[in-house]
Design a protein around this motif. Structure first.
Motif, mmCIF file in Angstrom:
data_model
loop_
_atom_site.group_PDB
_atom_site.id
_atom_site.type_symbol
_atom_site.label_atom_id
_atom_site.label_comp_id
_atom_site.label_asym_id
_atom_site.label_seq_id
_atom_site.Cartn_x
_atom_site.Cartn_y
_atom_site.Cartn_z
ATOM 1 N N HIS A 175 0.818 -1.282 -0.140
ATOM 2 C CA HIS A 175 0.044 -0.032 -0.098
ATOM 3 C C HIS A 175 0.777 1.226 0.115
ATOM 4 O O HIS A 175 1.785 1.473 0.365
ATOM 5 N N VAL A 176 0.550 2.154 -0.785
ATOM 6 C CA VAL A 176 0.971 3.353 -0.761
ATOM 7 C C VAL A 176 -0.002 4.509 -0.200
ATOM 8 O O VAL A 176 -1.054 4.637 -0.796
ATOM 9 N N HIS A 177 0.412 5.436 0.581
ATOM 10 C CA HIS A 177 -0.524 6.639 0.914
ATOM 11 C C HIS A 177 0.440 7.896 0.752
ATOM 12 O O HIS A 177 1.206 8.032 1.539
ATOM 13 N N LEU A 178 -0.398 8.813 -0.205
ATOM 14 C CA LEU A 178 0.459 10.000 -0.632
ATOM 15 C C LEU A 178 -0.506 11.188 -0.070
ATOM 16 O O LEU A 178 -1.733 11.353 -0.218
ATOM 17 N N THR A 179 0.038 12.104 0.649
ATOM 18 C CA THR A 179 -0.725 13.316 0.772
ATOM 19 C C THR A 179 -0.120 14.675 -0.054
ATOM 20 O O THR A 179 0.944 14.856 -0.007
ATOM 21 N N ALA A 180 -0.792 15.243 -0.884
ATOM 22 C CA ALA A 180 -0.398 16.409 -1.718
ATOM 23 C C ALA A 180 -1.199 17.410 -1.124
ATOM 24 O O ALA A 180 -2.364 17.586 -0.973
#
Length: 209
Positions: free
Chosen positions: A200-205
């Motif tokens: 899983h990858v969680h990215l916040t932008a």
């Protein structure tokens, strides 16, 4: 070959089984905890692919925020309305939604674009960037992989999945004018018969102010 099921078909069938299988996904809760720390009071938050309303809408609404969730599966909308009355939930395909630019303080999309072709995911990221207020945040989670239209089995259901590697996804977010401010990669095993570890990858932008 078995016909791939649509997202509505898959998640109508899974219902609360999906929530149960992913209830211990700590990386998702960590991303939400960080988002809660960054939001202004009474923020307007859009949850794309809101599922059963847990944990995303439930945690955000409990934090005093104005949460609206959309999902393509009628059963999920029904469950979410019952479980999280403090938020609003509507039936809808994210690709058909329309909002004015600068409508939302934050948008969350946890694993809700995996059944969209890559081109449609890129289009959605660009549209979300427009919907965000200056300084607004997008939290995007997916199963990172270099695939476009691959047939897999997800929790017993045949689906057609598309995704990007973590670095390629970050590039797509930047191309939409967003600044990547957080990334977490983790491995998770859903609590479901026959499940195998999945990345899983969680990215916040953030949209520039």
């Amino acid at each position: 070959m078995t016909r791939p099921e649509s997202a509505a078909e898959v998640f109508d069938a899974l219902g609360k089984d999906y929530e149960h299988a992913f209830r211990t996904a700590t990386a998702q809760r960590a991303a939400l905890t960080d988002l809660l720390a960054d939001l202004p009071p009474e923020a307007k938050v859009l949850d794309l692919g809101s599922g059963t309303g847990r944990p995303t809408a439930e945690l955000l609404a409990a934090g005093g925020h104005d949460v609206t969730g959309y999902d393509v599966a009628p059963k999920m909308v029904e469950i979410a309305r019952e479980q999280v009355p403090a938020a609003r939930f509507e039936l809808g395909d994210m690709r058909e939604l329309a909002f004015d630019d600068g409508t939302w303080d934050a948008v969350t999309a946890f694993f809700s674009m995996l059944q969209l072709p890559r081109a449609e995911q890129e289009t959605m990221i660009g549209r979300i960037a427009g919907w965000l207020k200056p300084g607004g945040l997008l939290v995007f989670a997916t199963v990172p992989a270099d695939v476009d239209g691959v047939d897999i089995v997800f929790m017993g259901h045949p689906v057609r999945a598309s995704s990007f590697t973590a670095s390629a996804l970050a590039d797509r977010l930047r191309a939409a004018g967003l600044e990547v401010v957080r990334e977490e990669q983790a491995e998770f095993v859903p609590d479901h018969p026959g499940a195998i570890p999945e990345p899983h990858v969680h990215l916040t932008a953030r949209k520039p102010s």
